[in-house]
Design a protein around this motif. Structure first.
Motif, PDB file in Angstrom:
ATOM      1  N   ASN A   1      -7.379  -7.217 -10.839  1.00  0.00           N
ATOM      2  CA  ASN A   1      -6.229  -8.017 -11.194  1.00  0.00           C
ATOM      3  C   ASN A   1      -5.540  -8.533  -9.927  1.00  0.00           C
ATOM      4  O   ASN A   1      -5.050  -9.909  -9.919  1.00  0.00           O
ATOM      5  CB  ASN A   1      -5.136  -7.002 -11.524  1.00  0.00           C
ATOM      6  CG  ASN A   1      -3.741  -7.458 -11.824  1.00  0.00           C
ATOM      7  OD1 ASN A   1      -3.506  -8.286 -12.554  1.00  0.00           O
ATOM      8  ND2 ASN A   1      -2.911  -7.243 -10.934  1.00  0.00           N
ATOM      9  N   LEU A   2      -5.661  -8.086  -8.582  1.00  0.00           N
ATOM     10  CA  LEU A   2      -5.184  -8.992  -7.290  1.00  0.00           C
ATOM     11  C   LEU A   2      -5.976 -10.171  -7.153  1.00  0.00           C
ATOM     12  O   LEU A   2      -5.629 -10.987  -6.810  1.00  0.00           O
ATOM     13  CB  LEU A   2      -5.595  -7.883  -6.046  1.00  0.00           C
ATOM     14  CG  LEU A   2      -5.230  -8.571  -4.887  1.00  0.00           C
ATOM     15  CD1 LEU A   2      -3.949  -8.995  -4.883  1.00  0.00           C
ATOM     16  CD2 LEU A   2      -5.593  -7.558  -3.799  1.00  0.00           C
ATOM     17  N   THR A   3      -7.363 -10.049  -7.351  1.00  0.00           N
ATOM     18  CA  THR A   3      -8.335 -11.121  -7.293  1.00  0.00           C
ATOM     19  C   THR A   3      -7.770 -12.543  -8.113  1.00  0.00           C
ATOM     20  O   THR A   3      -7.731 -13.564  -7.618  1.00  0.00           O
ATOM     21  CB  THR A   3      -9.809 -10.831  -7.494  1.00  0.00           C
ATOM     22  OG1 THR A   3     -10.257  -9.916  -6.421  1.00  0.00           O
ATOM     23  CG2 THR A   3     -10.640 -12.206  -7.367  1.00  0.00           C
TER      24      THR A   3
ATOM     25  N   ALA B   1     -15.231 -10.599  -5.576  1.00  0.00           N
ATOM     26  CA  ALA B   1     -14.257  -9.500  -5.719  1.00  0.00           C
ATOM     27  C   ALA B   1     -14.749  -8.445  -4.710  1.00  0.00           C
ATOM     28  O   ALA B   1     -15.333  -7.445  -5.246  1.00  0.00           O
ATOM     29  CB  ALA B   1     -13.633  -8.984  -6.755  1.00  0.00           C
ATOM     30  N   GLN B   2     -14.814  -8.686  -3.365  1.00  0.00           N
ATOM     31  CA  GLN B   2     -15.344  -7.687  -2.280  1.00  0.00           C
ATOM     32  C   GLN B   2     -14.759  -6.184  -2.630  1.00  0.00           C
ATOM     33  O   GLN B   2     -15.595  -5.259  -2.566  1.00  0.00           O
ATOM     34  CB  GLN B   2     -15.150  -7.901  -1.113  1.00  0.00           C
ATOM     35  CG  GLN B   2     -16.033  -7.078  -0.067  1.00  0.00           C
ATOM     36  CD  GLN B   2     -15.762  -7.643   1.274  1.00  0.00           C
ATOM     37  OE1 GLN B   2     -16.497  -8.742   1.614  1.00  0.00           O
ATOM     38  NE2 GLN B   2     -15.223  -7.169   2.426  1.00  0.00           N
ATOM     39  N   GLU B   3     -13.477  -5.950  -2.886  1.00  0.00           N
ATOM     40  CA  GLU B   3     -12.750  -4.540  -3.241  1.00  0.00           C
ATOM     41  C   GLU B   3     -12.796  -4.033  -4.478  1.00  0.00           C
ATOM     42  O   GLU B   3     -12.656  -3.059  -4.653  1.00  0.00           O
ATOM     43  CB  GLU B   3     -11.410  -4.596  -2.779  1.00  0.00           C
ATOM     44  CG  GLU B   3     -11.325  -5.033  -1.147  1.00  0.00           C
ATOM     45  CD  GLU B   3     -10.082  -4.943  -0.710  1.00  0.00           C
ATOM     46  OE1 GLU B   3      -9.035  -3.907  -0.770  1.00  0.00           O
ATOM     47  OE2 GLU B   3      -9.450  -5.865   0.047  1.00  0.00           O
ATOM     48  N   THR B   4     -13.448  -4.815  -5.346  1.00  0.00           N
ATOM     49  CA  THR B   4     -13.588  -4.299  -6.932  1.00  0.00           C
ATOM     50  C   THR B   4     -15.133  -3.959  -6.787  1.00  0.00           C
ATOM     51  O   THR B   4     -16.158  -4.460  -7.134  1.00  0.00           O
ATOM     52  CB  THR B   4     -13.612  -5.491  -8.006  1.00  0.00           C
ATOM     53  OG1 THR B   4     -12.180  -6.296  -7.515  1.00  0.00           O
ATOM     54  CG2 THR B   4     -13.675  -4.976  -9.409  1.00  0.00           C
ATOM     55  N   ILE B   5     -15.126  -2.469  -6.620  1.00  0.00           N
ATOM     56  CA  ILE B   5     -16.408  -1.864  -6.557  1.00  0.00           C
ATOM     57  C   ILE B   5     -16.923  -1.079  -7.701  1.00  0.00           C
ATOM     58  O   ILE B   5     -16.263  -0.338  -8.331  1.00  0.00           O
ATOM     59  CB  ILE B   5     -16.534  -0.827  -5.253  1.00  0.00           C
ATOM     60  CG1 ILE B   5     -16.136  -1.662  -4.002  1.00  0.00           C
ATOM     61  CG2 ILE B   5     -17.557   0.028  -5.155  1.00  0.00           C
ATOM     62  CD1 ILE B   5     -15.695  -0.616  -2.964  1.00  0.00           C
ATOM     63  N   PHE B   6     -18.121  -1.463  -8.287  1.00  0.00           N
ATOM     64  CA  PHE B   6     -18.853  -0.769  -9.061  1.00  0.00           C
ATOM     65  C   PHE B   6     -20.116  -0.120  -8.860  1.00  0.00           C
ATOM     66  O   PHE B   6     -20.674  -0.617  -8.121  1.00  0.00           O
ATOM     67  CB  PHE B   6     -19.022  -1.657 -10.507  1.00  0.00           C
ATOM     68  CG  PHE B   6     -17.792  -2.136 -11.011  1.00  0.00           C
ATOM     69  CD1 PHE B   6     -16.996  -1.350 -11.987  1.00  0.00           C
ATOM     70  CD2 PHE B   6     -17.374  -3.321 -10.874  1.00  0.00           C
ATOM     71  CE1 PHE B   6     -15.895  -1.740 -12.685  1.00  0.00           C
ATOM     72  CE2 PHE B   6     -16.103  -3.817 -11.559  1.00  0.00           C
ATOM     73  CZ  PHE B   6     -15.344  -2.919 -12.437  1.00  0.00           C
TER      74      PHE B   6
ATOM     75  N   SER C   1      -7.065   3.743 -12.192  1.00  0.00           N
ATOM     76  CA  SER C   1      -5.743   3.700 -12.130  1.00  0.00           C
ATOM     77  C   SER C   1      -4.873   2.643 -12.728  1.00  0.00           C
ATOM     78  O   SER C   1      -3.526   2.541 -12.841  1.00  0.00           O
ATOM     79  CB  SER C   1      -5.639   3.656 -10.476  1.00  0.00           C
ATOM     80  OG  SER C   1      -6.165   2.354  -9.914  1.00  0.00           O
ATOM     81  N   TYR C   2      -5.683   1.402 -13.260  1.00  0.00           N
ATOM     82  CA  TYR C   2      -5.034   0.375 -13.646  1.00  0.00           C
ATOM     83  C   TYR C   2      -4.923   0.435 -15.046  1.00  0.00           C
ATOM     84  O   TYR C   2      -5.674   0.469 -16.145  1.00  0.00           O
ATOM     85  CB  TYR C   2      -5.844  -0.924 -13.346  1.00  0.00           C
ATOM     86  CG  TYR C   2      -5.103  -2.124 -13.762  1.00  0.00           C
ATOM     87  CD1 TYR C   2      -4.093  -2.875 -12.914  1.00  0.00           C
ATOM     88  CD2 TYR C   2      -5.460  -3.019 -14.851  1.00  0.00           C
ATOM     89  CE1 TYR C   2      -3.612  -3.712 -13.318  1.00  0.00           C
ATOM     90  CE2 TYR C   2      -4.765  -4.196 -15.210  1.00  0.00           C
ATOM     91  CZ  TYR C   2      -3.887  -4.682 -14.385  1.00  0.00           C
ATOM     92  OH  TYR C   2      -3.236  -5.935 -14.495  1.00  0.00           O
ATOM     93  N   PRO C   3      -3.543   0.535 -15.602  1.00  0.00           N
ATOM     94  CA  PRO C   3      -3.494   0.855 -17.065  1.00  0.00           C
ATOM     95  C   PRO C   3      -3.460  -0.308 -18.094  1.00  0.00           C
ATOM     96  O   PRO C   3      -3.556   0.057 -19.243  1.00  0.00           O
ATOM     97  CB  PRO C   3      -1.805   1.303 -17.121  1.00  0.00           C
ATOM     98  CG  PRO C   3      -1.340   0.624 -16.146  1.00  0.00           C
ATOM     99  CD  PRO C   3      -2.248   0.282 -14.961  1.00  0.00           C
ATOM    100  N   TYR C   4      -3.480  -1.351 -17.743  1.00  0.00           N
ATOM    101  CA  TYR C   4      -3.396  -2.563 -18.370  1.00  0.00           C
ATOM    102  C   TYR C   4      -4.688  -3.152 -18.889  1.00  0.00           C
ATOM    103  O   TYR C   4      -5.358  -4.089 -18.356  1.00  0.00           O
ATOM    104  CB  TYR C   4      -2.687  -3.872 -17.955  1.00  0.00           C
ATOM    105  CG  TYR C   4      -0.991  -3.339 -17.670  1.00  0.00           C
ATOM    106  CD1 TYR C   4      -0.146  -3.266 -18.498  1.00  0.00           C
ATOM    107  CD2 TYR C   4      -0.768  -2.900 -16.160  1.00  0.00           C
ATOM    108  CE1 TYR C   4       1.118  -3.053 -18.145  1.00  0.00           C
ATOM    109  CE2 TYR C   4       0.183  -2.545 -15.668  1.00  0.00           C
ATOM    110  CZ  TYR C   4       1.227  -2.576 -16.727  1.00  0.00           C
ATOM    111  OH  TYR C   4       2.633  -2.031 -16.591  1.00  0.00           O
TER     112      TYR C   4
ATOM    113  N   PRO D   1     -12.349   4.195  -8.592  1.00  0.00           N
ATOM    114  CA  PRO D   1     -11.111   4.535  -9.263  1.00  0.00           C
ATOM    115  C   PRO D   1      -9.951   3.225  -9.269  1.00  0.00           C
ATOM    116  O   PRO D   1      -9.170   3.359 -10.156  1.00  0.00           O
ATOM    117  CB  PRO D   1     -10.367   5.771  -8.301  1.00  0.00           C
ATOM    118  CG  PRO D   1     -11.538   6.264  -7.644  1.00  0.00           C
ATOM    119  CD  PRO D   1     -12.731   5.312  -7.638  1.00  0.00           C
ATOM    120  N   ASP D   2     -10.028   2.339  -8.210  1.00  0.00           N
ATOM    121  CA  ASP D   2      -9.126   1.262  -8.273  1.00  0.00           C
ATOM    122  C   ASP D   2      -9.624   0.120  -8.341  1.00  0.00           C
ATOM    123  O   ASP D   2      -9.330  -1.179  -7.993  1.00  0.00           O
ATOM    124  CB  ASP D   2      -8.168   1.293  -6.904  1.00  0.00           C
ATOM    125  CG  ASP D   2      -9.245   1.297  -5.530  1.00  0.00           C
ATOM    126  OD1 ASP D   2     -10.369   1.479  -5.797  1.00  0.00           O
ATOM    127  OD2 ASP D   2      -8.894   1.114  -4.604  1.00  0.00           O
ATOM    128  N   ALA D   3     -10.882  -0.171  -9.119  1.00  0.00           N
ATOM    129  CA  ALA D   3     -11.683  -1.279  -9.404  1.00  0.00           C
ATOM    130  C   ALA D   3     -10.733  -2.329 -10.149  1.00  0.00           C
ATOM    131  O   ALA D   3     -10.838  -3.398  -9.602  1.00  0.00           O
ATOM    132  CB  ALA D   3     -12.874  -1.115 -10.124  1.00  0.00           C
TER     133      ALA D   3
END
Length: 317
Positions: A150-152, A248-253, A74-77, A143-145
């Protein structure tokens, strides 16, 4: 033998403590109103360009699925770079097909020089983002990894982070064992961050600020585990007081598990040997009185890890 069992028992108990710290810290974050609206607002304030680097050697069976999961994020950059490290299978042909599908995909072909050389090639010659994310050729992104990553990095003190890696589709006992091991390990790392004592930014899902990574000369060549060596190299250079080595706990791979015991033992022995190698190489960080390093890191975390070498070697079995 009693001493060995004692070391392993203490190491396990401290690992459980780190897990509990991470759970507590996560709940504190929730109570501090880190809700979805606030996260989305923060993401909109600073949009980092993330360069995703995937080194590939004979990965024709998995590379397409991995690239598709990143491209559909979902992140375009973003910028996606695949380094074909002299593959002898159909990897080059698969990458050619992917290039036709994704015109902005960067494909680099080089002679087989190893993973560290492939990552350095991408870092110094092709990366255009300010954040570099390293993935394995069989990794899948949630999908939002990238958005969460980026937030982290909104925190300007973050130097590098490890992501939340989970095992994909476990079926056999050995695969389920790895599923729970990865889950435990992730919480373990998260528990070390509030104490500022994490020193392993794992390979798959590891992310770094590009200027800092270039400043230390990138990855060392010919190290058993390039990720552990790089983590200690960054801490050695920048210290861990002013800079944060996070999780980054919410960055899931997602990653594929090892399917057979012999392969698993071989993998874990390589990991442990690499950890020992890196700890010896950067032994000057232990009991170091420099103001760059925290007391818990230099006088407790690293020495304890070094003393636990025998337990670490036995661990894979």
């Amino acid at each position: 033998m009693d001493t060995l069992l004692f070391i392993i028992a203490v190491y396990s108990l401290i690992s459980v403590l780190f897990v509990l710290v991470n759970v507590l810290f996560s709940n504190i974050q929730i109570l501090a109103n880190l809700n979805t609206q606030i996260r989305e607002k923060k993401i909109s304030t600073l949009k980092h360009k993330i360069s995703i680097v995937i080194p590939a050697y004979n990965e024709s069976k998995t590379i397409a699925v991995s690239v598709n999961s990143i491209m559909s994020n979902s992140y375009p950059y973003r910028q996606v770079i695949i380094v074909n490290d002299g593959s002898t299978d159909e990897t080059a042909q698969e990458l050619s097909k992917l290039k036709q599908k994704y015109n902005d995909l960067v494909i680099v072909n080089q002679k087989n020089k190893g993973k560290s050389a492939a990552l350095n090639n991408a870092l110094f010659n092709y990366v255009t983002g300010d954040i570099m994310l390293v993935l394995d050729a069989d990794s899948l992104a949630s999908p939002d990894a990238l958005a969460h990553l980026n937030l982290t990095f909104q925190d300007s003190k973050i130097c590098a982070v490890s992501s939340n890696i989970r095992v994909l589709h476990p079926k056999k006992f050995i695969e389920w064992a790895q599923f729970f091991e990865y889950l435990f390990s992730s919480h373990n790392r998260g528990g070390q961050v509030p104490l500022n004592i994490q020193y392993i930014i794992g390979g798959a899902g590891s992310a770094f600020r590009v200027p800092l990574l270039k400043q230390v000369g990138g990855y060392d060549i010919n190290t058993p585990t390039e990720d552990i060596a790089l983590s200690l190299k960054l801490i050695d250079h920048f210290g861990n007081k002013k800079w944060v080595f996070g999780y980054a706990q919410e960055t899931i791979f997602y990653t594929m598990p090892v399917h057979y015991y012999r392969e698993l033992i071989k993998q874990r022995l390589r990991w442990r040997y690499g950890q020992i190698y890196a700890l010896i190489k950067y032994k000057r960080l232990m009991f170091n009185r420099s103001q760059k390093y925290t007391f818990l890191f230099s006088f407790i975390r690293l020495p304890f890890s070094f003393l636990g070498i025998v337990g670490l070697l036995v661990g894979p079995f």
